[in-house]
Design an enzyme around this catalytic site. Structure first.
Site, PDB file in Angstrom:
ATOM      1  N   TRP A 161      28.178  25.563 -19.698  1.00 23.63           N
ATOM      2  CA  TRP A 161      28.433  24.114 -19.685  1.00 23.63           C
ATOM      3  C   TRP A 161      27.414  23.341 -18.849  1.00 23.63           C
ATOM      4  CZ3 TRP A 161      28.747  22.911 -14.662  1.00 23.63           C
ATOM      5  CH2 TRP A 161      29.180  23.909 -13.782  1.00 23.63           C
TER       6      TRP A 161
ATOM      7  N   LYS B 123      28.189  29.975 -29.962  1.00 22.42           N
ATOM      8  CA  LYS B 123      29.430  29.457 -29.388  1.00 22.42           C
ATOM      9  C   LYS B 123      29.088  28.709 -28.105  1.00 22.42           C
ATOM     10  CE  LYS B 123      32.189  30.716 -26.328  1.00 22.42           C
ATOM     11  NZ  LYS B 123      32.435  29.383 -25.737  1.00 22.42           N
TER      12      LYS B 123
ATOM     13  N   GLU C 153      21.092  35.826 -19.192  1.00 22.61           N
ATOM     14  CA  GLU C 153      20.657  34.955 -18.086  1.00 22.61           C
ATOM     15  C   GLU C 153      21.883  34.729 -17.234  1.00 22.61           C
ATOM     16  OE1 GLU C 153      17.686  34.152 -17.549  1.00 22.61           O
ATOM     17  OE2 GLU C 153      16.675  34.278 -19.485  1.00 22.61           O
TER      18      GLU C 153
ATOM     19  N   CYS D 159      21.762  27.794 -12.193  1.00 25.30           N
ATOM     20  CA  CYS D 159      21.634  29.179 -11.723  1.00 25.30           C
ATOM     21  C   CYS D 159      20.375  29.356 -10.890  1.00 25.30           C
ATOM     22  CB  CYS D 159      21.673  30.151 -12.891  1.00 25.30           C
ATOM     23  SG  CYS D 159      20.579  29.675 -14.205  1.00 25.30           S
TER      24      CYS D 159
ATOM     25  N   GLU E  49      26.899  32.558  -4.902  1.00 28.71           N
ATOM     26  CA  GLU E  49      26.358  31.337  -5.494  1.00 28.71           C
ATOM     27  C   GLU E  49      27.414  30.230  -5.371  1.00 28.71           C
ATOM     28  OE1 GLU E  49      25.924  31.871  -9.738  1.00 28.71           O
ATOM     29  OE2 GLU E  49      24.036  30.787  -9.726  1.00 28.71           O
TER      30      GLU E  49
HETATM   31  P1  ADP Z   1      31.531  29.760 -15.940  1.00 28.81           P
HETATM   32  O1  ADP Z   1      32.474  30.477 -15.035  1.00 28.81           O
HETATM   33  O2  ADP Z   1      30.437  29.070 -15.261  1.00 28.81           O
HETATM   34  O3  ADP Z   1      32.193  28.879 -16.964  1.00 28.81           O
HETATM   35  P2  ADP Z   1      31.292  31.865 -17.863  1.00 28.81           P
HETATM   36  O4  ADP Z   1      30.411  33.049 -17.832  1.00 28.81           O
HETATM   37  O5  ADP Z   1      32.763  32.088 -17.754  1.00 28.81           O
HETATM   38  O6  ADP Z   1      30.756  30.905 -16.736  1.00 28.81           O
HETATM   39  O7  ADP Z   1      31.032  31.015 -19.201  1.00 28.81           O
HETATM   40  C1  ADP Z   1      29.806  30.901 -19.861  1.00 28.81           C
HETATM   41  C2  ADP Z   1      30.039  31.017 -21.347  1.00 28.81           C
HETATM   42  O8  ADP Z   1      30.638  32.287 -21.591  1.00 28.81           O
HETATM   43  C3  ADP Z   1      31.000  29.991 -21.948  1.00 28.81           C
HETATM   44  O9  ADP Z   1      30.557  29.663 -23.247  1.00 28.81           O
HETATM   45  C4  ADP Z   1      32.306  30.757 -22.024  1.00 28.81           C
HETATM   46  O10 ADP Z   1      33.181  30.313 -23.047  1.00 28.81           O
HETATM   47  C5  ADP Z   1      31.813  32.137 -22.351  1.00 28.81           C
HETATM   48  N1  ADP Z   1      32.735  33.219 -21.988  1.00 28.81           N
HETATM   49  C6  ADP Z   1      33.647  33.247 -20.988  1.00 28.81           C
HETATM   50  N2  ADP Z   1      34.308  34.429 -20.980  1.00 28.81           N
HETATM   51  C7  ADP Z   1      33.796  35.172 -22.002  1.00 28.81           C
HETATM   52  C8  ADP Z   1      34.048  36.471 -22.538  1.00 28.81           C
HETATM   53  N3  ADP Z   1      34.974  37.259 -22.003  1.00 28.81           N
HETATM   54  N4  ADP Z   1      33.323  36.892 -23.589  1.00 28.81           N
HETATM   55  C9  ADP Z   1      32.374  36.095 -24.127  1.00 28.81           C
HETATM   56  N5  ADP Z   1      32.098  34.863 -23.688  1.00 28.81           N
HETATM   57  C10 ADP Z   1      32.784  34.395 -22.635  1.00 28.81           C
END
Ligand code: ADP
Length: 476
Positions: A148, A172, A248, A282, A379
Site C-alpha cells: 500500500w 493483486k 522486495e 522500506c 523497522e
Molecule cells: P503490510 O503489513 O505492510 O501491509 P504485507 O506484507 O502484509 O505488508 O502486505 C503486502 C501485500 O501482501 C498486500 O498486497 C497484502 O494483501 C499481501 N499479503 C498479505 N498477506 C499475504 C499472504 N499471506 N499471502 C500473500 N499475500 C499477502
C-alpha cells in the site's frame, strides 16, 4: 477532485458477490466498494494470462514496446487524476503522489525502451564441429502482489519489466490501496494490451490469492513487495514447485553521518530519507548514527527542520506528512517510543498523535538511542527518527550491519578513502553516499540478506523475467 474515480473499472460490486470497502485514511470516508474476487477469480485470471502469454511473447519486441509506450503516455496525461486517487486512498501529500505517478510512468518508459534490448550470446565452442549459443525467453505467467505504501509505482515497477520481457501477469494490489492500480489498468486497456496479458484481482486480504498464485502450476514466477514475514511464507508456498521468486521485503536502513560530512547536506538528506512518505518506505532511514564531533550540531539543525514539517490531509497545500495507513501503524510507533523512553531515550520533538481519533502522528525525533532499543532493531515505518551517537568509524559499520536486513543504507562523508571503504563494507543492496534519495528506474533496486531476492529497475530488472536457454548445435 474525484472525477477519476467514476472512470474506474469494476468499481461496483457484482451482485451477490462479497465485497470490501476502501477508505480514505485521512478522513475515514468510504471511497469505494470493490468485489472481493478470491480464489476462483484468481484461478480464472491465471488461466487467461496463460492463454495470452505465448502470443504476447511472439510479438516483436518493438510491438510490445509500443504498447508500453502508449501506456506510459496515458499515465503521464492522467497524472493529476491518478495522483488524486492515490492521495485519497493512501493519504500521502498530493505533491508526493504526483511524483510517484511520474516515477511509475518512468518505469514504463524505461522498460518500453529496454524491451528492445534483449540480447543473447554466442560462445566459442571447445570443438570445431559445434556451435554454442544462449537465447533469452520470457519466464511465463508472473503473479505479482504489491503493497500500500507506493500503490502506483510498485505496480509499474513490477509489471513493466515482466511485460517487456514477454510475460503475462496477474496482479493483486494491496487491499488498502487498490484504486490507483484499477485506474492504471483501465488506462492499460486503452493502451491496447491484448486480452488476458494483464489481469487485476481485487481482494480484501492476501492469503488465499497468494496461495493460489504460489501453487498454480501455470504461474512461473511470483514477484512480491511487502513484509519479510509474508515473503518467507510465499517462499515456503513456492518451494514444492521450485517456483521462482522476486522479493522486495523489509529494511532497517542505517543513515550514518561522519565528522567530515557536510552537515547541512546531511540534514537535508536525513529529512528526505526519513520523512518521505511519512517514513512509510522500506528504504526509510531507521537508525541515524551521528559521529560525536557533529552530533549536537546535526541534532539541533535536524530537530529544527522536523518541527517545520506540517502534518495533515494530503490534499491540503503545504502538507509534508499525511496520516499513517492505519491504527496498527500508529500503535507500533507508540510502542517504539515507549520502549526507548523506558531505556533512557530522550524526545526532542513530536512524540504524540496530532488528534486523538485520527492516524496523524507528529514527526518525532529521539536522541540517546542505543542498539538494544526496539526502535533500533525493528523497522518503525513511520515519522520517527532515532538518533544514535557514535565515536568509532569501524564500530559504526559493524553496528549498521548487525541486522537480518540488507536493503538500503546511507552515509555522509567527504574523505575519499573513507567513502570507498564504508561503501564497500556496508552489507546492503543499495548505498546512498551523500544523498538521501536513490530510487530510480535506471538503477537496480533490491536487497540482500532477508531484505529480498532479485532487482527491480535497470537492465537487471528485465533479466529477472527472462530465462536463459543454451542451444548446442552439433554435426557442423
Ligand atoms: P503490510 O503489513 O505492510 O501491509 P504485507 O506484507 O502484509 O505488508 O502486505 C503486502 C501485500 O501482501 C498486500 O498486497 C497484502 O494483501 C499481501 N499479503 C498479505 N498477506 C499475504 C499472504 N499471506 N499471502 C500473500 N499475500 C499477502
Amino acid at each position: 477532485m474525484f472525477a477519476a474515480l467514476d472512470r474506474l473499472p469494476a468499481l461496483g460490486p457484482v451482485t451477490g458477490e462479497p465485497t470490501f470497502s476502501v477508505y480514505n485514511p485521512s478522513t475515514g470516508a468510504l471511497l469505494a466498494e470493490l468485489p472481493d474476487m478470491g480464489v476462483a477469480h484468481t484461478r480464472a485470471a491465471i488461466e487467461k494470462a496463460h492463454a495470452a502469454q505465448a502470443e504476447w511473447a511472439a510479438l516483436t519486441a518493438r510491438d510490445r514496446s509500443d504498447v508500453l509506450w502508449r501506456w506510459h503516455q496515458l499515465i503521464v496525461n492522467h497524472t493529476d487524476d491518478l495522483a488524486a486517487i492515490l492521495t485519497a486512498e493512501m493519504g500521502k501529500p498530493l505533491a508526493e503522489a504526483k511524483s510517484e505517478v511520474s516515477h511509475a510512468a518512468a518505469y514504463l518508459q524505461w522498460y518500453a525502451e529496454e524491451a528492445n534490448r534483449i540480447y543473447g550470446e554466442t560462445i566459442s565452442a571447445p570443438s570445431t564441429d559445434r556451435r554454442m549459443l544462449v537465447i533469452k525467453q520470457p519466464i511465463g505467467v508472473v503473479g505479482t502482489i504489491t503493497p500500500w505504501n507506493f500503490p502506483a509505482s510498485m505496480v509499474a515497477r513490477k509489471i513493466s519489466p515482466a511485460l517487456a520481457a514477454g510475460c503475462a501477469i496477474v496482479l493483486k494490489p494491496a487491499e488498502q490501496t487498490p484504486l490507483v492500480a484499477g485506474a492504471m489498468f483501465a488506462l492499460a486497456e486503452v493502451a491496447g494490451f491484448p486480452d488476458g496479458v494483464i489481469n487485476l484481482v481485487y481482494a480484501s486480504e492476501g492469503a488465499d490469492v497468494g496461495l493460489e498464485l504460489c501453487t498454480h502450476p501455470m504461474v512461473r514466477k511470483i514477484s512480491f513487495t511487502g513484509s519479510t514475514e509474508v515473503g518467507r511464507l510465499l517462499m515456503r508456498q513456492c518451494s514444492d514447485q521450485v517456483k521462482k521468486l522476486a522479493l522486495e521485503l523489509g529494511g532497517n536502513a542505517p543513515f550514518i553521518v561522519f565528522d567530515d560530512a557536510d552537515i547541512d547536506a546531511a540534514v537535508d538528506g536525513a529529512i528526505q530519507a526519513k520523512f518521505r512518505n511519512g517514513g512509510q518506505t522500506c528504504v526509510s532511514a531507521n537508525r541515524l548514527y551521528i559521529q560525536s564531533g557533529v552530533h549536537d550540531e546535526f541534532a539541533e539543525k535536524f530537530v529544527e527542520r522536523v518541527r517545520q514539517l506540517s502534518v495533515g490531509d494530503g490534499f491540503d497545500p503545504g502538507v509534508a506528512i499525511g496520516p499513517l495507513i492505519d491504527t496498527r501503524a500508529l500503535a507500533k510507533i507508540e510502542a517504539h517510543i515507549a520502549d526507548a523512553l523506558e531505556k533512557g531515550g530522550t524526545i526532542r520533538c513530536g512524540g504524540e498523535r496530532i488528534v486523538a481519533d485520527g492516524t496523524f502522528f507528529a514527526p518525532t525525533v529521539l536522541t540517546d538511542i542505543t542498539s538494544t532499543m526496539r526502535v533500533a532493531q525493528e523497522e518503525t515505518f513511520g515519522p520517527l527518527a532515532a538518533i544514535i551517537h557514535f565515536e568509532d568509524a569501524e564500530q559504526v559499520v559493524r553496528e549498521a550491519n548487525d541486522t537480518i536486513y540488507g536493503l538500503a543504507a546511507y552515509f555522509y562523508a567527504s574523505n575519499l578513502k573513507r567513502v570507498w571503504r564504508v561503501a564497500e563494507a556496508l552489507e546492503y543492496g543499495m548505498v546512498g553516499i551523500n544523498t538521501g534519495r536513490m530510487s530510480s528506474e535506471a538503477a537496480p533496486f533490491g536487497g540482500i540478506k532477508q531484505s529480498g531476492i532479485g532487482r527491480e529497475g535497470s537492465r537487471h530488472g528485465l533479466e529477472d523475467y527472462l530465462e536463459m536457454k543454451y542451444l548446442c548445435m552439433g554435426g557442423i
